[in-house]
Design a protein around this motif. Structure first.
Motif, PDB file in Angstrom:
ATOM      1  N   ILE A 103       0.827  -1.205   0.000  1.00 40.09           N
ATOM      2  CA  ILE A 103       0.000   0.000   0.000  1.00 40.09           C
ATOM      3  C   ILE A 103       0.866   1.262   0.000  1.00 40.09           C
ATOM      4  O   ILE A 103       2.083   1.198   0.145  1.00 40.09           O
ATOM      5  N   ASN A 104       0.221   2.399  -0.162  1.00 42.47           N
ATOM      6  CA  ASN A 104       0.890   3.688   0.024  1.00 42.47           C
ATOM      7  C   ASN A 104       0.977   3.989   1.509  1.00 42.47           C
ATOM      8  O   ASN A 104       0.073   3.644   2.270  1.00 42.47           O
ATOM      9  N   LEU A 105       2.018   4.677   1.926  1.00 41.91           N
ATOM     10  CA  LEU A 105       2.140   5.041   3.333  1.00 41.91           C
ATOM     11  C   LEU A 105       1.215   6.179   3.726  1.00 41.91           C
ATOM     12  O   LEU A 105       0.855   6.321   4.891  1.00 41.91           O
ATOM     13  N   ASP A 106       0.798   7.000   2.748  1.00 39.22           N
ATOM     14  CA  ASP A 106      -0.034   8.150   3.095  1.00 39.22           C
ATOM     15  C   ASP A 106      -1.526   7.839   3.089  1.00 39.22           C
ATOM     16  O   ASP A 106      -2.346   8.690   3.427  1.00 39.22           O
ATOM     17  N   ASP A 107      -1.907   6.620   2.684  1.00 37.73           N
ATOM     18  CA  ASP A 107      -3.315   6.235   2.794  1.00 37.73           C
ATOM     19  C   ASP A 107      -3.421   4.739   3.083  1.00 37.73           C
ATOM     20  O   ASP A 107      -2.450   4.065   3.386  1.00 37.73           O
ATOM     21  N   PHE A 108      -4.623   4.193   2.982  1.00 36.46           N
ATOM     22  CA  PHE A 108      -4.871   2.804   3.357  1.00 36.46           C
ATOM     23  C   PHE A 108      -4.790   1.847   2.173  1.00 36.46           C
ATOM     24  O   PHE A 108      -4.827   0.625   2.367  1.00 36.46           O
ATOM     25  N   ASN A 109      -4.740   2.381   0.961  1.00 39.64           N
ATOM     26  CA  ASN A 109      -5.084   1.590  -0.215  1.00 39.64           C
ATOM     27  C   ASN A 109      -3.895   1.136  -1.052  1.00 39.64           C
ATOM     28  O   ASN A 109      -2.767   1.595  -0.880  1.00 39.64           O
ATOM     29  N   ILE A 110      -4.197   0.261  -1.966  1.00 38.91           N
ATOM     30  CA  ILE A 110      -3.213  -0.338  -2.864  1.00 38.91           C
ATOM     31  C   ILE A 110      -2.392   0.738  -3.573  1.00 38.91           C
ATOM     32  O   ILE A 110      -2.918   1.758  -4.005  1.00 38.91           O
ATOM     33  N   SER A 111      -1.086   0.509  -3.657  1.00 34.63           N
ATOM     34  CA  SER A 111      -0.191   1.450  -4.330  1.00 34.63           C
ATOM     35  C   SER A 111      -0.242   1.221  -5.840  1.00 34.63           C
ATOM     36  O   SER A 111       0.098   0.128  -6.314  1.00 34.63           O
ATOM     37  N   ILE A 112      -0.674   2.232  -6.571  1.00 38.56           N
ATOM     38  CA  ILE A 112      -0.740   2.117  -8.029  1.00 38.56           C
ATOM     39  C   ILE A 112       0.672   1.948  -8.599  1.00 38.56           C
ATOM     40  O   ILE A 112       0.886   1.167  -9.535  1.00 38.56           O
ATOM     41  N   GLU A 113       1.637   2.647  -8.027  1.00 36.70           N
ATOM     42  CA  GLU A 113       3.024   2.572  -8.500  1.00 36.70           C
ATOM     43  C   GLU A 113       3.587   1.166  -8.324  1.00 36.70           C
ATOM     44  O   GLU A 113       4.212   0.607  -9.236  1.00 36.70           O
ATOM     45  N   LYS A 114       3.344   0.583  -7.157  1.00 37.26           N
ATOM     46  CA  LYS A 114       3.856  -0.770  -6.898  1.00 37.26           C
ATOM     47  C   LYS A 114       3.128  -1.803  -7.760  1.00 37.26           C
ATOM     48  O   LYS A 114       3.724  -2.773  -8.218  1.00 37.26           O
ATOM     49  N   LEU A 115       1.830  -1.581  -7.963  1.00 43.74           N
ATOM     50  CA  LEU A 115       1.064  -2.477  -8.824  1.00 43.74           C
ATOM     51  C   LEU A 115       1.591  -2.435 -10.250  1.00 43.74           C
ATOM     52  O   LEU A 115       1.847  -3.483 -10.867  1.00 43.74           O
TER      53      LEU A 115
END
Length: 384
Positions: A103-115
């Motif tokens: 996930i992103n550290l600044d929110d709860f959700n899946i990281s688009i960049e990592k995906l």
């Protein structure tokens, strides 16, 4: 004297809900009756989607959604590492091979960049057939960006919107399936509205809707227009595929019909609770509050704060002694014993682990009294 408990969440039931359920108990149909179809129509009307199928839980909904998209043992599926395990179990129940995205550290959700990075690095034969992004806490993920990736890498999208009924992303309501093939909701008592237990699946695809409906009801077809073998006998029915008894009953649906009418009111009350938390915590250096962006309108199923300096567990236990019950949403999926057996390991998803060590869901629900919320705020600030 019994200590008063302030839970992290609870259902909001009124006299109209009780009256609706009592009325159904006096009718001919307690299950598989017309109230189910009425509730499904209420869902499609609210969300502006073509089809809705009511089921007995969001877990069941995720399972048959995967089956409807033909996920099997030859396939791979990916989901967010920060979710309830049902988001991953659904694909495993189909025999498919899982992978998780940080996930992103600044929110709860899946990281688009990592995906995107993982999609580019993965062998074409091992790319996912389905990706299951999660609108955690009712805060929408970046739907349009994953939708664009789905066109490039040829995967289907099942939105896990268990937390997000009524939330909006770029003025599009979650569940209208503009940027997904299927959306799944939960109506558990702590969710945005409740049917006691229950869930729903939405889609704009007629064929998917038909298959999901069959899978929900043991694979049985009772409409003579859809029979494989020509037969006009009124008692005839066909078992067309291997399905499950994942039906919602009419008692639950009757509760859902009265509850869904209050969704906008519930949202307004949750926003009022969140506003007071924001005011009291936003400038506190020991707490990170949720990120509120202009491009989405969250349903605020949860209000998750991140507690710095390894003080989360201490805070949770001290609050419990005061009768304030908080929760952790969630422990990262890859750290559970079952998933470690599948080859996942500690340190593999650092952002999820950091979040899992800091996140605390504090009380938020429509009937949270202002004096109780002020007690929550006072005790948190005092302990920290």
């Amino acid at each position: 004297m019994t200590k008063k408990i302030i839970p992290y969440s609870r259902q909001t039931i009124s006299s109209s809900d009780v009256k609706s359920v009592s009325k159904i108990l006096k009718t001919e149909f307690l299950t598989s009756g017309p109230t189910i179809r009425k509730f499904e129509k209420n869902i499609t009307d609210y969300l502006g989607v073509k089809y809705a199928v009511a089921v007995n839980s969001a877990t069941s909904a995720l399972h048959i959604s995967c089956l409807a998209l033909n996920l099997n043992s030859k396939d791979y599926f990916w989901t967010s590492n920060n979710s309830f395990v049902a988001s991953a179990n659904c694909g495993l129940l189909c025999g498919a091979k899982p992978d998780l995205i940080d996930i992103n550290l600044d929110d709860f959700n899946i990281s688009i960049e990592k995906l995107e990075d993982q999609l580019k690095k993965t062998n074409k034969k091992k790319l996912p057939k389905i990706i299951i992004p999660v609108h955690l806490a009712g805060f929408p993920y970046k739907q349009d960006e994953i939708w664009e990736l789905s066109k490039e890498f040829n995967f289907k999208i099942i939105e896990d919107a268990s937390h997000a009924f009524g939330a909006k992303y770029k003025n599009n309501i979650i569940g209208n399936c503009k940027w997904s093939d299927i959306t799944v909701f939960s109506f558990h008592p702590v969710k945005i509205f409740t049917t006691a237990e229950g869930g729903a699946i939405t889609t704009n695809n007629r064929d998917l809707n038909k298959k999901i409906s069959l899978l929900r009801d043991n694979g049985l077809e009772r409409n003579f227009r859809n029979f494989k073998y020509k037969n006009t006998k009124r008692w005839y029915y066909e078992h067309q595929l291997l399905g499950y008894n994942y039906r919602m009953n009419d008692i639950q649906a009757s509760l859902g019909i009265t509850q869904i009418k209050k969704v906008n009111k519930f949202h307004a009350k949750r926003k009022k609770v969140a506003k007071l938390y924001n005011k009291n915590f936003s400038k506190n250096s020991k707490i990170n509050i949720p990120v509120f962006e202009k491009y989405f309108d969250p349903s605020l199923h949860l209000y998750v704060v991140k507690i710095k300096n390894n003080k989360r567990d201490r805070l949770l236990l001290k609050l419990r002694k005061k009768g304030i019950y908080t929760n952790v949403h969630y422990l990262p999926i890859h750290l559970h014993p079952f998933f470690k057996k599948l080859g996942f390991r500690s340190g593999q998803y650092p952002n999820s682990e950091k979040y899992g060590n800091e996140a605390l869901s504090i009380p938020i629900y429509p009937n949270l009294k202002i004096k109780d919320q002020k007690k929550v705020i006072k005790e948190i600030l005092k302990i920290l």
